[in-house]
Design a protein around this motif. Structure first.
Motif, short mmCIF file in Angstrom:
data_model
loop_
_atom_site.label_atom_id
_atom_site.label_comp_id
_atom_site.label_asym_id
_atom_site.label_seq_id
_atom_site.Cartn_x
_atom_site.Cartn_y
_atom_site.Cartn_z
N UNK A 139 0.81 -1.52 0.02
CA UNK A 139 -0.11 0.36 -0.55
C UNK A 139 0.91 1.10 0.06
N UNK A 140 0.29 1.88 -1.33
CA UNK A 140 1.37 3.85 -1.31
C UNK A 140 1.35 4.38 -0.18
N UNK A 141 2.49 4.65 1.11
CA UNK A 141 1.79 5.44 1.72
C UNK A 141 2.42 6.91 1.29
N UNK A 142 2.17 8.13 0.75
CA UNK A 142 2.59 9.16 0.06
C UNK A 142 3.67 9.81 0.78
N UNK A 171 -5.99 -2.13 5.50
CA UNK A 171 -5.21 -1.54 4.86
C UNK A 171 -3.93 -1.55 5.89
#
Lengths: 229, 85
Positions: free
Chosen positions: B21-24, B77
């Protein structure tokens, strides 16, 4: 005949409840009752809206704390009885946190708050909520920082296969690609419905698209809901 | 150290994003560290933790597991891990 009454649940930090109240009254031709989150009973059970805003300051995760409110416990109970429920923006986040809708809404891809008009394609017009909208692409404002729809690949496939994806971010002519995706949502998802088709969640704000002319697409969205009551 | 303090029962619940999961936010922090001139930082992931003091050890782990999966984390998530402090 007295007008029917639609319930709008209000949390500390909700800020789209008044806009929604005006749009619902005017274009659904109903009365409304604002239900405070602390109320454990919801008197008017024909239809329930969960409005946008920042419930409980968006602490922990957007929508997370609201899920434990007495009013939401009642919403969850009524949802099992098939009561139509619509969550808009923070309302959508609350419905996913309650597990009434699949997936999660997490930080936008670029971590910016996006606030703009976006075109949204209606992917499924065969739902209670969209069957009377006479366009395939509508224009609604969006305003959120946590709108990136995420779910597992398996769930995503299930949502697609069951036609549970109702709205996707698109171009004016309904083209769906990355350039039209404001937040990095999987498959451009802007709104989904549950498997039983009585609960809708969407990030865009139809209640903010009713003010300027009869052409505003929020009007046809709310008018289209009249037949639910 | 007084006995009361010694007997405090505190658990720590760690929460982090599931793999993939991309964590900006973590990405932005990583880019800033890169811009500070550090050459050897490969990856950054971000999480959070809660320290939870309890008054009785009865059902503690069961309750904490439930609190962690029902509220503190979103299992779609996030992962959580509970340790005794």
């Amino acid at each position: 005949m007295p007008k029917k009454v639609v319930s709008i649940v209000v949390f500390p930090g909700s800020n789209c409840d008044r806009d929604l109240d005006i749009a619902v009254q005017k274009y659904m031709n109903v009365n409304t009752e604002l239900v405070w989150h602390d109320d454990s009973s919801i008197k008017n059970q024909e239809m329930i809206f969960i409005p946008g805003g920042f419930s409980f300051g968006d602490y922990l995760r957007s929508g997370a704390l609201a899920t434990k409110s007495p009013a939401m416990k009642e919403v969850i109970r009524l949802s099992k009885r098939g009561v139509p429920i619509i969550g808009i923006c923070n309302g959508f986040q609350i419905l996913t946190e309650c597990k009434l809708l699949d997936g999660a809404l997490i930080d936008n891809y670029k971590r910016l708050f996006v606030c703009k008009e976006n075109f949204v394609k209606i992917e499924n017009k065969n739902t209670l909520f969209t069957q009377n909208i006479n366009k395939n692409v509508v224009q609604f404002p969006i305003a959120h920082a946590q709108g990136r729809f995420y779910t597992s690949e398996d769930n995503l496939k299930r949502l697609e296969d069951n036609n549970q994806i109702v709205f996707k971010y698109s171009s004016r002519d309904g083209k769906i690609d990355k350039s039209q995706n404001p937040n990095g949502s999987m498959n451009n998802i802007a709104g989904i419905i549950n498997k039983n088709k009585n609960i809708l969640g969407l990030m865009p704000h139809p209640e903010r698209a009713v003010n300027f002319s009869e052409d505003n697409d929020g009007i046809s969205f709310f008018r289209g809901l009249q037949n639910l009551l | 150290m007084n006995l009361r303090k010694l007997l405090k029962m505190i658990y720590r619940v760690y929460i982090n994003f599931k793999k993939g999961i991309l964590d900006p936010e973590a990405e932005a922090i990583k880019r800033t560290i890169d811009s500070m001139g550090y050459k050897t930082i490969k990856k950054i992931s971000k999480g959070k933790f809660f320290d939870i003091e309890i008054s009785s050890s009865k059902n503690t782990l069961g309750d904490l597991e439930k609190i962690s999966s029902d509220l503190l984390s979103n299992p779609i998530i996030e992962n959580f891990k509970i340790i005794k402090k």
